[in-house]
Enzyme design. Sequence first.
Site, mmCIF file in Angstrom:
data_model
loop_
_atom_site.group_PDB
_atom_site.id
_atom_site.type_symbol
_atom_site.label_atom_id
_atom_site.label_comp_id
_atom_site.label_asym_id
_atom_site.label_seq_id
_atom_site.Cartn_x
_atom_site.Cartn_y
_atom_site.Cartn_z
ATOM 1 N N GLY A 55 0.812 -1.065 0.141
ATOM 2 C CA GLY A 55 -0.045 -0.065 -0.015
ATOM 3 C C GLY A 55 0.969 1.339 0.033
ATOM 4 O O GLY A 55 2.025 1.181 0.426
ATOM 5 N N CYS A 82 5.342 -6.134 1.506
ATOM 6 C CA CYS A 82 5.753 -4.707 1.598
ATOM 7 C C CYS A 82 5.046 -3.889 2.616
ATOM 8 O O CYS A 82 5.353 -4.023 3.739
ATOM 9 C CB CYS A 82 5.604 -4.082 0.027
ATOM 10 S SG CYS A 82 6.149 -2.562 -0.001
ATOM 11 N N TYR A 83 4.231 -3.018 2.454
ATOM 12 C CA TYR A 83 3.462 -2.423 3.604
ATOM 13 C C TYR A 83 2.888 -3.510 4.535
ATOM 14 O O TYR A 83 2.704 -3.162 5.620
ATOM 15 C CB TYR A 83 2.287 -1.523 3.027
ATOM 16 C CG TYR A 83 1.612 -0.905 4.036
ATOM 17 C CD1 TYR A 83 2.030 0.558 4.568
ATOM 18 C CD2 TYR A 83 0.509 -1.086 4.641
ATOM 19 C CE1 TYR A 83 1.453 1.382 5.349
ATOM 20 C CE2 TYR A 83 -0.401 -0.343 5.652
ATOM 21 C CZ TYR A 83 -0.047 0.814 5.873
ATOM 22 O OH TYR A 83 -0.570 1.515 6.923
ATOM 23 N N HIS A 171 8.394 -7.343 -3.850
ATOM 24 C CA HIS A 171 6.982 -7.755 -4.337
ATOM 25 C C HIS A 171 7.060 -9.154 -5.131
ATOM 26 O O HIS A 171 7.519 -9.456 -6.196
ATOM 27 C CB HIS A 171 6.468 -6.799 -5.220
ATOM 28 C CG HIS A 171 5.967 -5.523 -4.690
ATOM 29 N ND1 HIS A 171 4.713 -5.594 -4.146
ATOM 30 C CD2 HIS A 171 6.631 -4.450 -4.289
ATOM 31 C CE1 HIS A 171 4.768 -4.357 -3.368
ATOM 32 N NE2 HIS A 171 5.868 -3.831 -3.690
ATOM 33 N N GLU A 173 4.846 -10.831 -6.214
ATOM 34 C CA GLU A 173 3.721 -10.896 -7.168
ATOM 35 C C GLU A 173 4.036 -10.456 -8.599
ATOM 36 O O GLU A 173 3.380 -10.622 -9.725
ATOM 37 C CB GLU A 173 2.560 -10.279 -6.703
ATOM 38 C CG GLU A 173 2.486 -8.816 -6.553
ATOM 39 C CD GLU A 173 3.149 -8.333 -5.419
ATOM 40 O OE1 GLU A 173 3.793 -9.101 -4.784
ATOM 41 O OE2 GLU A 173 2.793 -7.217 -5.023
ATOM 42 N N ASP A 229 -18.338 -12.603 -22.061
ATOM 43 C CA ASP A 229 -18.692 -12.662 -20.720
ATOM 44 C C ASP A 229 -20.144 -12.862 -20.670
ATOM 45 O O ASP A 229 -20.519 -13.776 -19.933
ATOM 46 C CB ASP A 229 -18.599 -11.206 -19.865
ATOM 47 C CG ASP A 229 -17.050 -10.736 -20.126
ATOM 48 O OD1 ASP A 229 -16.287 -11.784 -20.650
ATOM 49 O OD2 ASP A 229 -16.766 -9.591 -20.045
ATOM 50 N N LYS A 371 -10.977 -12.139 -16.568
ATOM 51 C CA LYS A 371 -11.224 -12.445 -17.946
ATOM 52 C C LYS A 371 -10.692 -13.655 -18.608
ATOM 53 O O LYS A 371 -11.373 -14.725 -19.146
ATOM 54 C CB LYS A 371 -10.679 -11.242 -18.845
ATOM 55 C CG LYS A 371 -11.034 -11.323 -20.209
ATOM 56 C CD LYS A 371 -12.377 -10.828 -20.386
ATOM 57 C CE LYS A 371 -12.926 -10.482 -21.846
ATOM 58 N NZ LYS A 371 -14.210 -9.863 -21.825
#
Length: 515
Positions: A55, A82-83, A171, A173, A229, A371
């Site tokens: 964050g 992180c945060y 990070h 990710e 969708d 998606k």
Amino acid sequence: MSTSAVVILDFGSQYTQLIARRVRELRVYCEIHPCTLSLQEIRDLEPRALILSGGPASVFASGAPTVDAGVFELGIPVLGICYGMQLTVHLLGGEVEKATEREYGPASVEVVQSRGPFAPLAAGSSTDVWMSHGDRVARLPTEFEVLARTPNAPFAAIAHREREIFGLQFHPEVGHTPRGADMLQAFLLETAGCAADWTPENFVERSVVDIRRQIGEGHAVCGLSGGVDSAVAAMLVKQAIGDRLTCVFVDNGLLRKHEAEEVARTFRDRFHLNLVAVDASEEFLSALHEVVDPEQKRKIIGKVFVDVFQREAEKLSQKADFLVQGTLYPDVIESVSFKGPSAVIKSHHNVGGLPERMHLKLVEPLRLLFKDEVREVGAAMGMPRDVLWRQPFPGPGLAVRCPGQITREGLDVLRDADAILDQEIRAAGYYEKLWQSFCVLVPVRTVGVMGDERTYDQVIAIRAVESKDAMTADWARLPHELLARISSRIINEVRGCNRVCYDISTKPPSTIEWE
Ligand code: XMP
């Protein structure tokens, strides 16, 4: 929630969605929730593990987002990123300090202990990671120890000595942390014992049960656009309630060549959906008569759609109680994510307030999916590739590809040109490589010469872009021979067009559509 669900508490990082993507790629089910959830609310979700996201805030800033320290007493593994790591340290008695400079970019960490997320990495080895933080940990809480360090960050990764509480300053990710997925996998599958059971087949099975439970003996209606969708949402609901689902397909007169017939054929004949196809082109085109402003066009199209849809739904022999919508997870996250204390939470837009106006309850079977997961679910239900891999097409259709006034003649020129482009792009094997490829009718006439005749005709612009998520896009470097073939076919075969241009603008500062 699945028995193996992971809860990601969002502290406002731009990477929170990416954490969820990575967890889902490991076939572990996860949900993002705002960090403002109470301890009881978190407990009620019965998570198998907790991830505290990054964050932008500083733990000591006034009003900085925080979490009840009771999360560390829930007896489930916690990973702070992180945060999330700084907050863990801050709440458990360690010290976080303001760094004089933000550390941003690649770093190489040395593995000190091979435990938790670092279990797949040998102690003493090094691995690349991506740092992006302002503050840093100055002192660990007494029960914590170091898992990895860099020359700049002595506490690049930390762990509680006995409990399964971990912190990563970097990070895992992002793509720039090459072993990040392995770290998340070790934390989720080994430390937390999550099951990798989030598969499209399981999703279909569970959704069908949930939809049956939600709709009971009721009836549902779905607005089918022909896009991925709404098609996948409709097929899931059909599996659950069969013919008690009716789909309404509205031809607004702004579709591509033969699109209305093709959509009706696909969904009625191939998928055996109960389909009402309505030709409302006259109504849309007269409402758009002489309208030039792009936003005005969108508003009118949205309003007429709601009118037409409501009229058709009310004509059905069985009145519907439910409206099926193909809302995706990014829209849901957008409406729940943490944006700081003063932020107004945005409610995600339904089709112009349809559910409220028609007193329909919403069924959103895709609201937990990204998606690409929608496509996987469609494939698991046996839906064909040509439906699942269609390029996006905007709701207002060709209206936003005819800058200026919309006329039937103009639309015909645009449709003919677009059909040629589509054929050539597919034949050259580019259709699935491009985010979108389409024609735009430029509202000017230019002089040309055809045979011995002077012509004064329309200009067609070709737009072909590559993109991952439509937030940014680059114009596609299509081979000149392909562009030459498209141009020559359009000019020769489309009556009323004597010039073709190629749009070489990136987004930003341009947008993908011209309006
Ligand atoms: P822009 O033009 O903003 O488009 O770069 C980004 C993506 O969104 C699509 N788009 C729309 N889709 N209703 C829609 O359903 C709209 O009004 C609309 N405007 C743009 C566009 O095709 C692209 O994929």
